[in-house]
Write an enzyme that holds these catalytic residues in place. Structure first.
Site, short mmCIF file in Angstrom:
data_model
loop_
_atom_site.label_atom_id
_atom_site.label_comp_id
_atom_site.label_asym_id
_atom_site.label_seq_id
_atom_site.Cartn_x
_atom_site.Cartn_y
_atom_site.Cartn_z
N HIS A 17 0.84 -1.21 0.00
CA HIS A 17 0.00 0.00 0.00
C HIS A 17 0.87 1.25 0.00
O HIS A 17 0.62 2.20 -0.75
CB HIS A 17 -0.87 0.07 1.27
CG HIS A 17 -1.93 -0.98 1.38
ND1 HIS A 17 -2.07 -1.77 2.50
CD2 HIS A 17 -2.92 -1.34 0.54
CE1 HIS A 17 -3.12 -2.57 2.33
NE2 HIS A 17 -3.65 -2.33 1.15
N LYS A 41 -15.87 -7.51 4.01
CA LYS A 41 -14.76 -7.87 4.90
C LYS A 41 -15.06 -7.54 6.35
O LYS A 41 -15.62 -6.48 6.64
CB LYS A 41 -13.49 -7.09 4.50
CG LYS A 41 -12.80 -7.59 3.26
CD LYS A 41 -11.51 -6.81 3.03
CE LYS A 41 -10.82 -7.21 1.75
NZ LYS A 41 -9.74 -6.27 1.40
N ARG A 90 -1.99 -6.09 -8.21
CA ARG A 90 -0.88 -7.00 -7.96
C ARG A 90 -0.78 -8.08 -9.02
O ARG A 90 0.30 -8.46 -9.43
CB ARG A 90 -1.05 -7.68 -6.59
CG ARG A 90 -0.74 -6.79 -5.44
CD ARG A 90 -1.22 -7.40 -4.16
NE ARG A 90 -2.64 -7.68 -4.24
CZ ARG A 90 -3.40 -8.02 -3.23
NH1 ARG A 90 -2.88 -8.16 -2.04
NH2 ARG A 90 -4.69 -8.22 -3.39
N SER A 128 -2.83 -7.51 3.26
CA SER A 128 -3.13 -7.33 4.69
C SER A 128 -3.47 -8.68 5.32
O SER A 128 -3.10 -8.95 6.46
CB SER A 128 -4.31 -6.37 4.86
OG SER A 128 -4.00 -5.11 4.34
O1 PNS Z 1 -8.83 -2.71 0.34
P1 PNS Z 1 -10.13 -3.18 -0.24
O2 PNS Z 1 -10.95 -3.90 0.81
O3 PNS Z 1 -9.96 -4.01 -1.48
O4 PNS Z 1 -10.93 -1.85 -0.67
C1 PNS Z 1 -12.24 -1.92 -1.20
C2 PNS Z 1 -12.94 -0.56 -1.01
C3 PNS Z 1 -12.98 -0.22 0.48
C4 PNS Z 1 -12.19 0.49 -1.77
C5 PNS Z 1 -14.39 -0.69 -1.56
O5 PNS Z 1 -15.07 -1.72 -0.89
C6 PNS Z 1 -15.15 0.64 -1.44
O6 PNS Z 1 -14.99 1.51 -2.27
N1 PNS Z 1 -15.95 0.78 -0.35
C7 PNS Z 1 -16.71 1.99 -0.10
C8 PNS Z 1 -18.20 1.76 -0.40
C9 PNS Z 1 -18.43 1.78 -1.90
O7 PNS Z 1 -18.30 2.80 -2.55
N2 PNS Z 1 -18.77 0.60 -2.44
C10 PNS Z 1 -19.03 0.44 -3.86
C11 PNS Z 1 -17.77 0.12 -4.63
S1 PNS Z 1 -18.15 -0.18 -6.33
#
Ligand code: PNS
Length: 164
Positions: A17, A41, A90, A128
């Site tokens: 990150h 998650k 990745r 993570s």
């Molecule tokens: O590190 P991650 O868990 O892969 O990140 C995913 C994240 C947090 C960026 C995604 O779940 C997100 O954008 N969450 C905020 C809510 C949202 O906008 N959801 C719709 C995404 S299309």
């Protein structure tokens, strides 16, 4: 001024990150690392802990700030007048999920572009989840997480019998 948002769960922030955030900070005027909620998650660290750990990890980057948001990413991006969403890639296995998110975000906010940065080769295997697994079985994560927060992560997640 070009503002980019780097969203993620950051549970916890890894060297992978930090590499993406650092490179984004060289490409954009301002970078907001956004600790967001991934509904799929369950996190090991609370939102407050993740913000605190991430703030310490990026403290040396003057044009980077850390924020958190419990709503839709596109709403935050619009509110902060950011032009770009930065995500790290990745491997091909990341692609389908990332492509789907990028398309959904584009549909909800056509003004924001998602930009993918390819991970540095040495971080390809890092995640993570891997960090949490190593630490929870008593292993150490030197070089895998920012050094300034390594002990905190190890203390917090190590098996009870190993905690000092
Ligand atoms: O590190 P991650 O868990 O892969 O990140 C995913 C994240 C947090 C960026 C995604 O779940 C997100 O954008 N969450 C905020 C809510 C949202 O906008 N959801 C719709 C995404 S299309």
């Amino acid at each position: 001024m070009k503002i980019a948002v780097c969203p993620g769960s950051f549970d916890p922030i890894t060297m992978g990150h930090l590499d993406i955030i650092t490179r984004a900070s060289m490409l954009f005027d301002r970078v907001i690392v956004l600790i967001s909620i991934n509904a799929a998650k369950k996190t090991a660290f609370s939102l407050e802990e993740r913000v605190e750990l991430t703030r310490k990890a990026v403290a040396h980057l003057p044009n980077v700030e850390v924020d958190s948001f419990g709503g839709l990413l596109v709403d935050y991006v619009r509110r902060r007048q950011a032009a770009v969403i930065v995500r790290g890639l990745r491997a091909m296995s990341d692609f389908e999920y990332e492509f789907q998110m990028a398309l959904a975000n584009k549909r909800m906010n056509p003004d924001a572009e998602t930009v993918f940065l390819t991970t540095a080769a040495e971080n390809m295997y890092l995640s993570s989840s891997l960090i949490k697994q190593i630490v929870s079985f008593g292993g150490h994560v030197e070089g895998l997480v920012p050094e300034c927060i390594r002990e905190e992560i190890e203390q917090r997640l190590s098996p009870r019998e190993k905690r000092s």
